[in-house]
Design a protein around this motif. Structure first.
Motif, mmCIF file in Angstrom:
data_model
loop_
_atom_site.group_PDB
_atom_site.id
_atom_site.type_symbol
_atom_site.label_atom_id
_atom_site.label_comp_id
_atom_site.label_asym_id
_atom_site.label_seq_id
_atom_site.Cartn_x
_atom_site.Cartn_y
_atom_site.Cartn_z
ATOM 1 N N ALA A 113 7.237 8.609 -41.334
ATOM 2 C CA ALA A 113 7.788 8.367 -39.996
ATOM 3 C C ALA A 113 9.020 7.473 -40.066
ATOM 4 O O ALA A 113 9.982 7.656 -39.305
ATOM 5 C CB ALA A 113 6.725 7.746 -39.095
ATOM 6 N N LEU A 114 9.019 6.497 -40.980
ATOM 7 C CA LEU A 114 10.174 5.609 -41.134
ATOM 8 C C LEU A 114 11.398 6.388 -41.594
ATOM 9 O O LEU A 114 12.493 6.237 -41.039
ATOM 10 C CB LEU A 114 9.837 4.503 -42.126
ATOM 11 N N ARG A 115 11.233 7.224 -42.617
ATOM 12 C CA ARG A 115 12.363 8.039 -43.095
ATOM 13 C C ARG A 115 12.886 8.952 -42.002
ATOM 14 O O ARG A 115 14.100 9.102 -41.822
ATOM 15 C CB ARG A 115 11.917 8.877 -44.301
ATOM 16 N N ARG A 116 11.963 9.566 -41.275
ATOM 17 C CA ARG A 116 12.362 10.495 -40.211
ATOM 18 C C ARG A 116 13.139 9.758 -39.111
ATOM 19 O O ARG A 116 14.180 10.241 -38.641
ATOM 20 C CB ARG A 116 11.111 11.165 -39.638
ATOM 21 N N LEU A 117 12.661 8.595 -38.706
ATOM 22 C CA LEU A 117 13.326 7.821 -37.649
ATOM 23 C C LEU A 117 14.741 7.427 -38.061
ATOM 24 O O LEU A 117 15.702 7.596 -37.296
ATOM 25 C CB LEU A 117 12.508 6.565 -37.334
ATOM 26 N N LEU A 118 14.895 6.925 -39.281
ATOM 27 C CA LEU A 118 16.203 6.461 -39.738
ATOM 28 C C LEU A 118 17.175 7.629 -39.929
ATOM 29 O O LEU A 118 18.353 7.532 -39.564
ATOM 30 C CB LEU A 118 16.050 5.679 -41.039
ATOM 31 N N LYS A 119 16.679 8.739 -40.485
ATOM 32 C CA LYS A 119 17.570 9.884 -40.694
ATOM 33 C C LYS A 119 18.021 10.470 -39.370
ATOM 34 O O LYS A 119 19.197 10.831 -39.200
ATOM 35 C CB LYS A 119 16.860 10.941 -41.528
ATOM 36 N N GLN A 120 17.116 10.566 -38.407
ATOM 37 C CA GLN A 120 17.491 11.080 -37.092
ATOM 38 C C GLN A 120 18.521 10.174 -36.428
ATOM 39 O O GLN A 120 19.461 10.651 -35.785
ATOM 40 C CB GLN A 120 16.246 11.218 -36.214
ATOM 41 N N ALA A 121 18.358 8.862 -36.582
ATOM 42 C CA ALA A 121 19.323 7.927 -36.000
ATOM 43 C C ALA A 121 20.696 8.110 -36.628
ATOM 44 O O ALA A 121 21.721 8.090 -35.932
ATOM 45 C CB ALA A 121 18.836 6.491 -36.194
ATOM 46 N N MET A 122 20.744 8.326 -37.942
ATOM 47 C CA MET A 122 22.023 8.517 -38.611
ATOM 48 C C MET A 122 22.694 9.819 -38.166
ATOM 49 O O MET A 122 23.900 9.865 -37.921
ATOM 50 C CB MET A 122 21.836 8.519 -40.121
ATOM 51 N N LEU A 123 21.902 10.876 -38.047
ATOM 52 C CA LEU A 123 22.461 12.159 -37.613
ATOM 53 C C LEU A 123 22.946 12.083 -36.170
ATOM 54 O O LEU A 123 23.967 12.681 -35.811
ATOM 55 C CB LEU A 123 21.410 13.257 -37.762
ATOM 56 N N ARG A 124 22.236 11.352 -35.337
ATOM 57 C CA ARG A 124 22.594 11.265 -33.927
ATOM 58 C C ARG A 124 23.841 10.391 -33.713
ATOM 59 O O ARG A 124 24.740 10.734 -32.934
ATOM 60 C CB ARG A 124 21.420 10.692 -33.127
ATOM 61 N N LEU A 125 23.904 9.283 -34.418
ATOM 62 C CA LEU A 125 24.982 8.320 -34.198
ATOM 63 C C LEU A 125 26.210 8.591 -35.060
ATOM 64 O O LEU A 125 27.316 8.165 -34.709
ATOM 65 C CB LEU A 125 24.478 6.902 -34.490
ATOM 66 N N GLY A 126 26.015 9.255 -36.188
ATOM 67 C CA GLY A 126 27.090 9.358 -37.168
ATOM 68 C C GLY A 126 26.986 8.194 -38.137
ATOM 69 O O GLY A 126 26.427 7.136 -37.827
ATOM 70 N N LEU A 127 27.523 8.375 -39.339
ATOM 71 C CA LEU A 127 27.331 7.391 -40.399
ATOM 72 C C LEU A 127 27.923 6.028 -40.052
ATOM 73 O O LEU A 127 27.295 4.994 -40.276
ATOM 74 C CB LEU A 127 27.944 7.916 -41.706
#
Length: 309
Positions: A113-127
């Motif tokens: 769940a931690l990996r999923r949350l962080l990856k989704q945040a990066m994809l949504r916000l941009g790097l």
């Protein structure tokens, strides 16, 4: 805490970064730590004292005096730890919610769940926005949780490994066009924290720089050699809040003298505040300041003759 085993002096030295001689001097001079003795007469340190010594090491690196820390009551010591934590950032409701969720997942040891949350945040916000608006305040939040005793060391390490993996993957996916400037990134000896290097690398590559990362704890002579081998325009050092503040000015000055005059030295991170800006040394208080310095370097040299060495 009291259920944890006591440690001998060698284990305490490895665990806290405080030397054996320092521990013995403090015991004589300040009456702390107060080790017991085993059946062989050797010092053994209870777990609660080892934990306090860990926190003392961080506070001393931030400029506090050991005598005051040894004499402080539990309440006074807790207040010093709280005051030394990074100030809270105002990241808005969404950012605060994401940070809160991340801390909860780290505490729950829920890695998927931690990996999923962080990856989704990066994809949504941009790097770029992810690094500045999420990772930077998250680092502060994790550090504060550790200082306050809410997180164990392994939980801090767990978070760090997930962010490192995510940032390295993101950097690897970026196009490498050989743009300028060419920047060697690293930390000096005694600085083990790599997140600052990865965060800076992600932002700088994203904005067109060519980054050569040496990882952590690179001897100064090797930093100079790497800058020459890679024809660097800039050497960038990352210093965390845990880096001994009393070493910063002398270290930066020494490295500046070792580098060619046409190679800029950038110093960033929470531990860079004691570096003094002067010709050839750029002190970066924030990640945004690194982007501003990059833009200034590129603008100053756009169209300059002979810029491609």
């Amino acid at each position: 805490m009291n259920s944890h085993p006591a440690m001998n002096i060698s284990a305490v030295e490895r665990d806290t970064g405080l030397g054996k001689d320092t521990l013995r001097v403090w015991e004589r001079r300040y009456g702390f730590p107060r080790p017991a003795r085993d059946e062989h007469g050797e010092r053994v340190y209870p777990a609660d004292q080892v934990e306090r010594l860990r926190l003392m090491k961080r506070l001393i690196d931030q400029g506090h005096r050991p005598g005051r820390l040894c004499a402080a009551s539990e309440q006074e010591f807790a207040e010093l730890c709280s005051a030394s934590a990074s100030p809270a950032r105002n990241d808005g409701e969404r950012g605060e919610g994401l940070i809160s969720q991340t801390l909860e997942l780290v505490k729950a040891n829920d890695l998927p769940a931690l990996r999923r949350l962080l990856k989704q945040a990066m994809l949504r916000l941009g790097l770029q926005r992810f690094v500045i608006d999420v990772v930077a305040p998250l680092n502060d939040g994790i550090g504060e949780a550790w200082m306050s005793g809410k997180f164990a060391v392994f939980e801090e390490h767990l978070y760090t490994e997930q962010i490192k993996s995510l940032l390295r993957q993101a950097i690897g996916d970026l196009p490498t066009g050989g743009g300028r400037p060419r920047i060697v990134l690293t930390t000096p000896p005694d600085e083990q924290h790599v997140l600052g290097v990865l965060m800076a690398e992600a932002l700088l590559v994203l904005d067109g720089a060519t980054c050569i990362s040496l990882g952590t704890q690179t001897p100064l002579v090797d930093i100079r050699m790497a800058s020459q081998a890679h024809r660097a325009d800039i050497v960038a050092l990352s210093l965390s809040a845990a880096f001994p503040g009393r070493q910063v000015a002398a270290l930066v000055s020494q490295l500046r003298q070792m580098l060619p005059a046409d190679v800029e030295l950038w110093v960033g991170g929470a531990g860079a505040q004691r570096a003094t800006p002067e010709p050839g040394i750029v002190v970066l208080a924030t990640l945004q300041a690194a982007l501003d310095a990059l833009a200034a370097w590129q603008n100053a040299r756009s169209g300059a003759p002979g810029v491609n060495r």
